[in-house]
Design an enzyme around this catalytic site. Sequence first.
Site, short mmCIF file in Angstrom:
data_model
loop_
_atom_site.label_atom_id
_atom_site.label_comp_id
_atom_site.label_asym_id
_atom_site.label_seq_id
_atom_site.Cartn_x
_atom_site.Cartn_y
_atom_site.Cartn_z
N ASP A 188 0.87 -1.18 0.00
CA ASP A 188 0.00 0.00 0.00
C ASP A 188 0.90 1.23 0.00
O ASP A 188 1.45 1.60 1.04
CB ASP A 188 -0.89 0.02 1.26
CG ASP A 188 -2.23 -0.66 1.04
OD1 ASP A 188 -2.74 -0.60 -0.08
OD2 ASP A 188 -2.74 -1.25 2.00
N ARG A 225 4.51 3.52 2.60
CA ARG A 225 5.25 2.63 3.51
C ARG A 225 6.73 2.97 3.59
O ARG A 225 7.35 2.76 4.63
CB ARG A 225 5.09 1.18 3.09
CG ARG A 225 3.65 0.69 3.01
CD ARG A 225 2.89 0.90 4.30
NE ARG A 225 1.56 0.33 4.22
CZ ARG A 225 0.54 0.75 4.95
NH1 ARG A 225 0.69 1.75 5.80
NH2 ARG A 225 -0.65 0.19 4.84
N ARG A 282 -6.94 10.96 1.18
CA ARG A 282 -6.52 9.92 0.23
C ARG A 282 -7.32 10.03 -1.06
O ARG A 282 -6.89 9.49 -2.09
CB ARG A 282 -6.70 8.54 0.84
CG ARG A 282 -5.85 8.28 2.06
CD ARG A 282 -6.30 7.02 2.80
NE ARG A 282 -6.10 5.82 2.01
CZ ARG A 282 -6.64 4.63 2.31
NH1 ARG A 282 -7.44 4.52 3.37
NH2 ARG A 282 -6.41 3.59 1.55
N LYS A 327 -9.71 1.43 -5.82
CA LYS A 327 -10.34 1.04 -4.56
C LYS A 327 -11.08 2.24 -3.97
O LYS A 327 -10.75 3.38 -4.28
CB LYS A 327 -9.30 0.49 -3.57
CG LYS A 327 -8.19 1.48 -3.21
CD LYS A 327 -7.11 0.80 -2.38
CE LYS A 327 -6.10 1.81 -1.87
NZ LYS A 327 -4.99 1.18 -1.12
N HIS A 328 -12.18 2.00 -3.22
CA HIS A 328 -12.73 0.73 -2.74
C HIS A 328 -14.13 0.60 -3.33
O HIS A 328 -15.02 1.35 -2.94
CB HIS A 328 -12.78 0.71 -1.22
CG HIS A 328 -11.46 1.03 -0.57
ND1 HIS A 328 -11.00 2.31 -0.37
CD2 HIS A 328 -10.49 0.21 -0.07
CE1 HIS A 328 -9.82 2.28 0.24
NE2 HIS A 328 -9.48 1.03 0.43
N HIS A 353 -11.69 -0.69 9.44
CA HIS A 353 -10.68 -1.43 10.18
C HIS A 353 -11.23 -1.90 11.53
O HIS A 353 -10.78 -2.91 12.07
CB HIS A 353 -9.44 -0.56 10.42
CG HIS A 353 -8.67 -0.25 9.18
ND1 HIS A 353 -9.03 0.75 8.31
CD2 HIS A 353 -7.55 -0.81 8.67
CE1 HIS A 353 -8.16 0.79 7.32
NE2 HIS A 353 -7.26 -0.14 7.51
N ASP A 370 -10.06 -6.55 0.18
CA ASP A 370 -9.34 -5.74 1.16
C ASP A 370 -8.91 -6.68 2.29
O ASP A 370 -9.27 -7.87 2.32
CB ASP A 370 -10.23 -4.61 1.67
CG ASP A 370 -9.44 -3.41 2.19
OD1 ASP A 370 -8.24 -3.58 2.47
OD2 ASP A 370 -10.03 -2.33 2.31
#
Length: 360
Positions: A64, A72, A147, A177-178, A190, A260
């Site tokens: 990601d 990352r 995002r 996505k998503h 999450h 996901d």
Amino acid sequence: MTLHAPLILDIAGTTLSADDRRRLAHPLTGGMILFGRNWHSRAQLSDLCAEIKSIRADLLIAVDHEGGRVQRFRTDGFTHLPPMRALGELWAQDEQGLPGSGVLMACEAATSVGFVLASELRACGVDFSFTPVLDLDHGESGVIGDRAFARDPRVVSLLARSLMQGLLQAGMGNCGKHFPGHGAVKADSHVALPVDKRSLKAILADDALPYPWLGSVLTAVMPAHVVYSRVDARPAGFSKHWLQDILRGQLGFRGAVISDDLSMAAARQVQGQSLSYAEAVRAALEAGCDLTLLCNRSVGDGAELDTVLDALAEAAVKGHWHPNEVSEQRRLALLPTAVARDWETLVRSADYMRALDLLT
């Protein structure tokens, strides 16, 4: 048994353990996803990716890595990429006397983001990034937030297309996505199961519009861990109606569908039932996913990953799950075909330096 490697797993550290090597060699493992904990330096990342490929050359190494707060790798030469909202804001910033110049600048910047993102990852051996976010910024979702490119699906689609062009220039596919849209719900999937109560007509006329508009260039789609209660009681990633009837049937999508993260608390809640990791993987595959993500289960002894691998193998032997050759071809199609430039060659190249200039 038809070969089909639908599992994308993770590892705990910056090097491979014996258990990591064993799991990555398993015929049901199709890839792995990297996290910040797997990063120390470019040299270490390159060595890690090379070792993974030495185990199975066909394993998809993914991450990601979108830009903004979801990036990352940020040190040792990696460019700090802007959040997608910054590109959406640039869209509206016309130079004086030049109407529409903001649109051109935003699209060129988005292409540069995609190119820099993909070329830096590929120089270290990473094959694929789960980007771009196609969710619309309704101002509701904290987990999406900046995002997203913008609220307008037309702006989102054109900027995403530009970013995809940059990814393609570096030899990398993309993942929208998503699906069909996460931006209109407040809950963070999450930790909780978001519910969107809009009609199918309303969703297809707004949040889902980027998917048919980008259908010719999307290589993969990731469904949302969201229940669209007026369409189906099951979350989109577990819904045959969303994935097979709407995404593939009505919208004509032919690329890979990737779940996901199924380790999320909300991800395994289906019609009031809490699924095990193995049950969630099978449910996602049966709904129409080609690949399933199971993240952050390697920390510790990783026993949960072994349980999933064993359970899926047993299900295949007993005929409770049927491997899909078409899904396997979609997985393999995500692997880069062009040879990546090494880091030293990349950072001295004219196209890379020009792309960096457009981001500053």
